[in-house]
Design an enzyme around this catalytic site. Sequence first.
Site, PDB file in Angstrom:
ATOM      1  CD  GLN A  54      -3.109   0.621   0.125  1.00  0.00           C
ATOM      2  OE1 GLN A  54      -3.199  -0.538  -0.285  1.00  0.00           O
ATOM      3  NE2 GLN A  54      -3.917   1.577  -0.305  1.00  0.00           N
ATOM      4  CD  GLU A  60       6.689 -26.277  10.066  1.00  0.00           C
ATOM      5  OE1 GLU A  60       6.794 -26.316  11.305  1.00  0.00           O
ATOM      6  OE2 GLU A  60       7.664 -26.180   9.296  1.00  0.00           O
ATOM      7  CB  THR A  86      -4.457 -23.169   9.723  1.00  0.00           C
ATOM      8  OG1 THR A  86      -5.274 -23.781  10.738  1.00  0.00           O
ATOM      9  CG2 THR A  86      -4.419 -24.072   8.490  1.00  0.00           C
TER      10      THR A  86
END
Length: 388
Positions: free
Chosen positions: A341, A368, A370
């Site tokens: 941004q 590995e 979530t």
Amino acid sequence: MNGTCISVADTETQAEIRRAVREFAAAEILPHASRWDEEESFPGETVRKLGELGFLGPIFPERYGGAGFNYTEYAVLVEELARADASVAITVAAHVSLAANHIYEQGTEQQKAKFLKPLASGEALGAWSLTEPAAGSDAGGTRTTAVRDGDDWILNGSKTFTTNGSHADIAICMASTDPDLKTHGISAFIVERGTPGFRAGRKERKLGHRASDTSEMVFENCRVPNENVLGSVGAGFMAAMKVLDGGRISIAALSLGIAVAAFECATAYARERRQFERPISDFQAVRFPLADSKVEIEASRLLIQRAAALKDSGATTTSESAMAKLHASETAVRVTNRAVQVLGGYGYTRDYPAERYLRDAKLMTIGEGTSEIQRLIIARPFLGRIGA
């Protein structure tokens, strides 16, 4: 990249490691990272050179071919590699934290001599395969089977999303040896490249980490000797969860490295880019998101150092590793998004690495375990298990 994010003091050893990795990255990684990403080419020669420097066996004792780093020092190594290229960093992290470390923690002395030494010295590359097409967050739903046949085991099934899957010389595979026992019937096996019935499957086409090797691993009547069972039969799942406690520290450090690179990119651009006859760093709309990024980066660094220090002390770090991984990975997504941004239209082009950082960061909230799984792990000690 000038190190503007390093505010927590390194020890002398950590500072030496950071300098060594930065020098290597400046010469061997940064000039090629964009091309590797564009071409989706695996940097095998660079990985080999990392092995020559001892960076493929950092956390293992010298008697096994390692460099003898502690986990705090290892986190610095992974962070600095990720600051240059997340694909290289994840290649190293999967090799060290998962494949080689599983052998170090669970292997016999014979297995360590045969398999850990070449992995730690960089003579061989490792892969670690737990996830399957139908067993992701529910890792206990493993469908790959291993059936005893005399002095051997016969493996059948497939694994997916395996880092280093098609380049690995030595793979650790979790398979069900007693489906009725569910997680308590899963065992770990060491499988060597070239074993009949063992092959790499489809290579994944990914949003990010495009230079890392992520592929299927297929087992078709693959005969593995009983001496290659890693740990006790039926104890593979619990051992894998322990291995992941260390692996998540490295994923947190990897996330931190991506965030630092994005922050430095955005900060440098904000100082140089002028609009309305002023550098855009003068505008509150740019300063505030960069300030937020700085705070989140430093908080992540402290969580990583805490988890790593506890692991170095021999403590169980399940919650601490999950907190570090959760915070650092989600920080990486936010920081890289802000960086794009700040760069505006240029952030969306490949003229700058910001867009690559954003693509690379997202995996950190998935691989590995979530973010949702990390939250379950973190809540368990003070809320108990669900339904208990």
